[in-house]
Motif scaffolding. Structure first.
Motif, PDB file in Angstrom:
ATOM      1  N   ILE A 191       0.875  -1.177   0.000  1.00 56.79           N
ATOM      2  CA  ILE A 191       0.000   0.000   0.000  1.00 56.79           C
ATOM      3  C   ILE A 191       0.911   1.225   0.000  1.00 56.79           C
ATOM      4  N   VAL A 192       0.965   1.948  -1.107  1.00 56.54           N
ATOM      5  CA  VAL A 192       1.948   3.021  -1.268  1.00 56.54           C
ATOM      6  C   VAL A 192       1.303   4.389  -1.068  1.00 56.54           C
ATOM      7  N   THR A 193       2.127   5.373  -0.714  1.00 54.33           N
ATOM      8  CA  THR A 193       1.701   6.763  -0.630  1.00 54.33           C
ATOM      9  C   THR A 193       2.445   7.565  -1.700  1.00 54.33           C
ATOM     10  N   ASP A 194       2.203   8.876  -1.705  1.00 56.70           N
ATOM     11  CA  ASP A 194       2.969   9.738  -2.616  1.00 56.70           C
ATOM     12  C   ASP A 194       4.255  10.214  -1.960  1.00 56.70           C
ATOM     13  N   GLY A 195       4.551   9.694  -0.765  1.00 54.79           N
ATOM     14  CA  GLY A 195       5.765  10.067  -0.051  1.00 54.79           C
ATOM     15  C   GLY A 195       5.709  11.440   0.593  1.00 54.79           C
ATOM     16  N   GLU A 196       4.557  12.127   0.467  1.00 55.67           N
ATOM     17  CA  GLU A 196       4.413  13.496   0.984  1.00 55.67           C
ATOM     18  C   GLU A 196       5.521  14.408   0.451  1.00 55.67           C
ATOM     19  N   ILE A 197       5.923  14.153  -0.774  1.00 52.99           N
ATOM     20  CA  ILE A 197       7.056  14.870  -1.383  1.00 52.99           C
ATOM     21  C   ILE A 197       6.764  16.369  -1.522  1.00 52.99           C
ATOM     22  N   ASP A 251      -2.808  15.588  -5.642  1.00 55.78           N
ATOM     23  CA  ASP A 251      -1.813  14.644  -5.124  1.00 55.78           C
ATOM     24  C   ASP A 251      -2.310  13.213  -5.273  1.00 55.78           C
ATOM     25  N   VAL A 252      -3.579  13.000  -4.914  1.00 58.67           N
ATOM     26  CA  VAL A 252      -4.170  11.666  -5.016  1.00 58.67           C
ATOM     27  C   VAL A 252      -4.308  11.241  -6.475  1.00 58.67           C
ATOM     28  N   ALA A 297      -2.788   7.511 -10.610  1.00 61.52           N
ATOM     29  CA  ALA A 297      -2.466   7.356 -12.036  1.00 61.52           C
ATOM     30  C   ALA A 297      -1.107   6.709 -12.257  1.00 61.52           C
ATOM     31  N   ASN A 298      -0.277   6.668 -11.222  1.00 60.51           N
ATOM     32  CA  ASN A 298       1.102   6.230 -11.422  1.00 60.51           C
ATOM     33  C   ASN A 298       1.488   4.981 -10.643  1.00 60.51           C
ATOM     34  N   THR A 299       0.515   4.215 -10.182  1.00 62.98           N
ATOM     35  CA  THR A 299       0.814   2.922  -9.555  1.00 62.98           C
ATOM     36  C   THR A 299      -0.380   1.998  -9.732  1.00 62.98           C
ATOM     37  N   VAL A 345      -8.460   7.310  -3.963  1.00 65.63           N
ATOM     38  CA  VAL A 345      -7.515   6.725  -3.018  1.00 65.63           C
ATOM     39  C   VAL A 345      -8.193   5.614  -2.220  1.00 65.63           C
ATOM     40  N   ASP A 346      -7.420   4.595  -1.857  1.00 66.12           N
ATOM     41  CA  ASP A 346      -7.983   3.444  -1.153  1.00 66.12           C
ATOM     42  C   ASP A 346      -8.042   3.641   0.360  1.00 66.12           C
ATOM     43  N   VAL A 347      -7.017   4.260   0.923  1.00 70.14           N
ATOM     44  CA  VAL A 347      -6.893   4.394   2.375  1.00 70.14           C
ATOM     45  C   VAL A 347      -6.654   5.853   2.721  1.00 70.14           C
TER      46      VAL A 347
END
Length: 344
Positions: free
Chosen positions: A69-75, A126-127, A132-134, A183-185
């Motif tokens: 379960i990935v995030t955007d890294g809060e970049i 962000d979401v 779109a990228n995973t 977003v899932d979570v």
């Protein structure tokens, strides 16, 4: 959460590249509450594109490490909370106040000078970019309403609870739009519940439940003792945790590795899925998969595997990227070891 037993995730943040942020500036201004434009190495007119590129790097690192379960890294964030907090009506972002921070040092915070309201989506793009990228399941984080109320100077409400409830309404509106964006979570970060347990006992869960109101799908609330880069000596028990049994979030995220948490507290959170911190972010050492597996097994003495999600203790923002990646890979391999044991 996912069809995978013992799914792995990150708490939220991943290290921002050195070409994007000045880490010396970041180190001097840990967890800013107000804008910190000087941390970005890229000019304002090119910043969004650079942040997109760095977000792709973070997503790919998580995928390569084996995270489910990935995030955007809060970049795109200067801190976990200020991106959202400073986008709301009622907040004076140009004339901050000074107050005592969680670590006992004076810090600048936004002044609340009017009614807190959300006037636009803040993290929807962000979401959309993340989804779109995973092809993995996705998670986004928001600062929780209690924490937001503790990171501002109230010059309007003169009532902590009233201000927290308006923050909760704003967070709720944002969360519903993030869910619509795919977003899932959705995770609410509430570290200040641990820092100010008396106030949290009065209205923290009430505000959190308002933020969760009508929100379908997987929801998490994260409590921690603070980033390892800020807080070195952590207690072995939470001052505020069993009370979250009364919140409507399905999952509770806690750090357990660095503080060597007494996991007996999990017995008081019956019915909740636990996102268990098994990676110590306060040490240079990269855990072996066997050490991670051991920490997961300790959690399984209190929880069935269906109610355990595997994660680092907290956000990884302040780690060197090679170390963060190595720790995530060890975490994924440790979870795989225990998964194989359970599946026989």
């Amino acid at each position: 959460m996912t069809n995978t037993l013992l799914p792995t995730t990150v708490v939220g943040s991943y290290p921002q590249p050195d070409w994007l942020v000045d880490r010396n500036v970041l180190a001097q201004n840990l967890v800013p509450r107000v804008r910190m434009r000087q941390m970005w190495r890229v000019a304002e007119d090119a910043l969004e594109g650079a942040q997109d590129d760095a977000t792709l790097v973070a997503i790919r690192d998580m995928e390569r490490a084996g995270i489910d379960i990935v995030t955007d890294g809060e970049i795109r964030r200067e801190s976990y909370s200020n991106r959202f907090a400073l986008a709301l009506d009622g907040v004076d972002v140009d004339n901050p106040a000074r107050t005592m921070g969680r670590a006992g040092k004076e810090t600048m915070v936004p002044r609340v000078i009017g009614r807190i309201r959300r006037n636009r989506p803040v993290e929807v793009r962000d979401v959309e970019f993340l989804v779109a990228n995973t092809d993995r399941r996705t998670k986004i984080t928001l600062p929780g309403p209690f924490t937001l109320s503790q990171q501002a100077s109230d010059e309007y409400y003169k009532d902590e609870e009233a201000m927290a409830m308006d923050y909760a309404a704003a967070v709720n509106e944002e969360a519903k739009d993030l869910r619509k964006a795919g977003v899932d979570v959705i995770q609410f970060d509430e570290p200040w519940m641990q820092a100010r347990p008396e106030a949290a006992a009065r209205f923290g869960v009430k505000a959190l439940n308002r933020a969760l109101e009508g929100l379908e799908g997987d929801t998490v609330v994260h409590l921690c003792f603070g980033y390892a880069a800020v807080v070195k000596d952590k207690p072995s028990g939470y001052s505020f945790l069993p009370q979250l049994a009364d919140c409507t979030a399905q999952q509770i995220s806690i750090e357990a590795a660095q503080p060597k948490l007494d996991l007996g507290v999990l017995d008081e959170l019956s019915g909740k899925t636990i996102m268990l911190g098994v990676i110590n972010l306060g040490t240079d050492e990269v855990e072996t998969p066997e050490i991670v597996a051991e920490r997961i097994r300790a959690g399984l003495k209190h929880l069935p595997p269906e109610r355990l999600v595997v994660a680092p203790d907290c956000g990884m923002k302040y780690l060197p990227r090679p170390r963060a990646f190595a720790k995530l890979r060890a975490m994924a391999e440790g979870a795989a070891i225990v998964r194989r044991e359970l599946q026989g």
